[in-house]
Design an enzyme around this catalytic site. Structure first.
Site, PDB file in Angstrom:
ATOM      1  N   ASP A  61     -17.859  -7.835  16.198  1.00 35.99           N
ATOM      2  CA  ASP A  61     -18.265  -7.664  14.804  1.00 35.99           C
ATOM      3  C   ASP A  61     -19.100  -8.865  14.371  1.00 35.99           C
ATOM      4  O   ASP A  61     -18.660 -10.020  14.477  1.00 35.99           O
ATOM      5  CB  ASP A  61     -17.031  -7.540  13.908  1.00 35.99           C
ATOM      6  CG  ASP A  61     -17.392  -7.498  12.432  1.00 35.99           C
ATOM      7  OD1 ASP A  61     -17.846  -6.451  11.964  1.00 35.99           O
ATOM      8  OD2 ASP A  61     -17.217  -8.531  11.748  1.00 35.99           O
TER       9      ASP A  61
ATOM     10  N   ASP B 116     -23.349  -3.372  12.562  1.00 31.48           N
ATOM     11  CA  ASP B 116     -22.852  -4.725  12.807  1.00 31.48           C
ATOM     12  C   ASP B 116     -21.645  -4.761  13.749  1.00 31.48           C
ATOM     13  O   ASP B 116     -20.967  -5.784  13.857  1.00 31.48           O
ATOM     14  CB  ASP B 116     -22.492  -5.413  11.489  1.00 31.48           C
ATOM     15  CG  ASP B 116     -21.424  -4.667  10.710  1.00 31.48           C
ATOM     16  OD1 ASP B 116     -21.062  -3.537  11.100  1.00 31.48           O
ATOM     17  OD2 ASP B 116     -20.948  -5.216   9.690  1.00 31.48           O
ATOM     18  N   GLU B 117     -21.371  -3.663  14.444  1.00 39.69           N
ATOM     19  CA  GLU B 117     -20.156  -3.613  15.254  1.00 39.69           C
ATOM     20  C   GLU B 117     -20.380  -2.760  16.502  1.00 39.69           C
ATOM     21  O   GLU B 117     -20.953  -1.669  16.430  1.00 39.69           O
ATOM     22  CB  GLU B 117     -19.021  -3.024  14.407  1.00 39.69           C
ATOM     23  CG  GLU B 117     -17.627  -3.366  14.903  1.00 39.69           C
ATOM     24  CD  GLU B 117     -16.577  -3.035  13.848  1.00 39.69           C
ATOM     25  OE1 GLU B 117     -16.568  -3.702  12.796  1.00 39.69           O
ATOM     26  OE2 GLU B 117     -15.798  -2.101  14.060  1.00 39.69           O
TER      27      GLU B 117
END
Length: 417
Positions: free
Chosen positions: A14, A113-114
């Site tokens: 993350d 974002d992950e």
């Protein structure tokens, strides 16, 4: 119970405060010390904060979802509009960097974002999975100055839970099946666990289930009677068991199409609200048709203005026959709105369709001429929009003051590029 279960070194990576970190990199700022907020639209007082740096959260209490007018006026505060095209470029660049450590098929991008990464075959190149995870974290920071948190587990579920419940505080956390009773079971309220929302938490509470431990020790047949196949998955997830293959949805039937929208002003009347709901329904119905699916369940969500006296709602209806017809789905939205709308000013809407079935498996009633015509017309409209753009063909409602489709089409991911 953990014998013969998948036990692979999976990590969930993350990017911490991703939007704010990207802005900080562009502006040569320290995201950890400078109070930064990324706001949807700086010209609208009601626009929401999409991301806030740690310093912004700690010093001023500004976080995701805060309205622009709630941000204090202070010389240290830096406000920026989102640069969505740049954010997407950065996301892809991070994925390319991770592919220096593992083959592309070992990466499952979960969101901007992950990502999940399978470190099963990295020992000869990079050392232990733990060493590889730390090397990936360091490489991302060295190249982009973006900090990351990493959760590791024997499956995607435990990697995600290790990330959300521990690594986001410590930077790195590894969970095993043996950690489940001491690390996962104490979690309460239930909505703190990934995959359980507020509505499901309320459903569990009504059954006397308040913690993950309660859920793990509830009779499986009772959960199946209450929630069907999802009850089975909640039961096993509470025990850290995830039987999905790498890259598949963590929950079966997770495939869905949905749209959420934060309104830039209060929408006070049913008529105004329905304009936006129609636009959103049009979008998700088109995505379903393009993907070859029809939906059995539709969910409508509505959140009221901050000063309203009533809580919002999130309600579903399951149809007798699956459909991808815009107006059939819109009729269900109208029904749910009429049943649950309290008349307060609305500020956020969401429409989602689930329980999807391949459209090719659905027999069309050839005696229903109107349905056949609507289906043909819908696919024709989809083709026109695909060729000439989403706003090349709009319903009349989108040209009223309540319409948002034209404005949204000028944005990337709902925000300016």
């Amino acid at each position: 119970m953990y014998d013969n279960l998948p036990d692979k070194p999976i990590i969930c990576v993350d990017a911490t405060c991703f939007y704010a970190s990207c802005i900080a990199m562009l502006e040569n700022l320290d995201v950890m010390t400078v109070p930064i907020a990324v706001v949807g639209n700086l010209n609208q007082a009601g626009s929401v904060v999409l991301a806030a740096s740690p310093a912004m959260k700690k010093r001023f209490g500004v976080k995701t979802g805060t309205r622009k007018y709630e941000i204090p006026k202070h010389p240290d505060i830096r406000l920026y509009e989102p640069k969505m095209s740049f954010f997407l470029e950065m996301s892809m660049a991070i994925t390319r960097l991770i592919s220096d450590f593992v083959p592309p098929e070992a990466i499952h991008v979960y969101s901007v974002d992950e990502s999940f990464v399978n470190l099963e075959k990295t020992n000869r190149l990079w050392g232990s999975p733990e060493d590889t995870a730390q090397a990936i974290r360091q490489a991302i920071y060295n190249q982009f100055r973006i900090r990351t948190a990493v959760g590791m587990g024997p499956n995607m579920l435990l990697a995600k839970l290790a990330l959300d419940l521990e690594a986001k505080k410590t930077g790195f956390a590894k969970w095993t099946y043996e950690d489940v009773p001491k690390k996962l079971w104490p979690v309460q309220p239930l909505s703190k666990m990934w995959g359980i929302g507020k509505q499901m938490e309320s459903n569990f509470n009504q059954m006397g289930i308040y913690s993950v431990r309660d859920l793990a020790n509830t009779d499986l047949k009772r959960l199946e009677r209450a929630f069907g196949v999802m009850g089975t998955q909640y039961y096993y997830h509470a025990r850290g068991v995830d039987l999905s293959n790498f890259g598949e949805p963590l929950l079966s039937k997770q495939l869905s199409f949905g749209k959420g929208q934060m309104l830039m002003k209060d929408y006070n009347t049913r008529k105004e609200i329905l304009v936006v709901i129609l636009e959103m329904t049009e979008d998700i119905a088109r995505k379903a048709r393009e993907s070859g699916y029809a939906a059995r369940t539709l969910t409508l969500g509505l959140s009221y203005s901050k000063h309203a006296m009533t809580k919002g709602f999130y309600r579903s209806k399951t149809l007798k026959n699956p459909t991808s017809d815009t107006m059939e789905l819109y009729a269900v939205c109208q029904e749910l709105l009429d049943k649950y709308f309290a008349g307060e000013p609305a500020r956020q809407l969401s429409v989602r369709i689930t329980n999807l079935e391949p459209e090719r498996n659905i027999q069309l009633d050839l005696f229903d001429g109107d349905k056949v015509k609507r289906k043909t017309l819908a696919h024709t409209m989809d083709h026109i929009r695909e060729r000439f753009g989403a706003t090349s063909l709009l319903r009349a409602a989108s040209f009223t003051k309540s319409g948002t489709a034209i404005q949204r089409e000028q944005l990337i991911g709902g925000h300016s590029g």
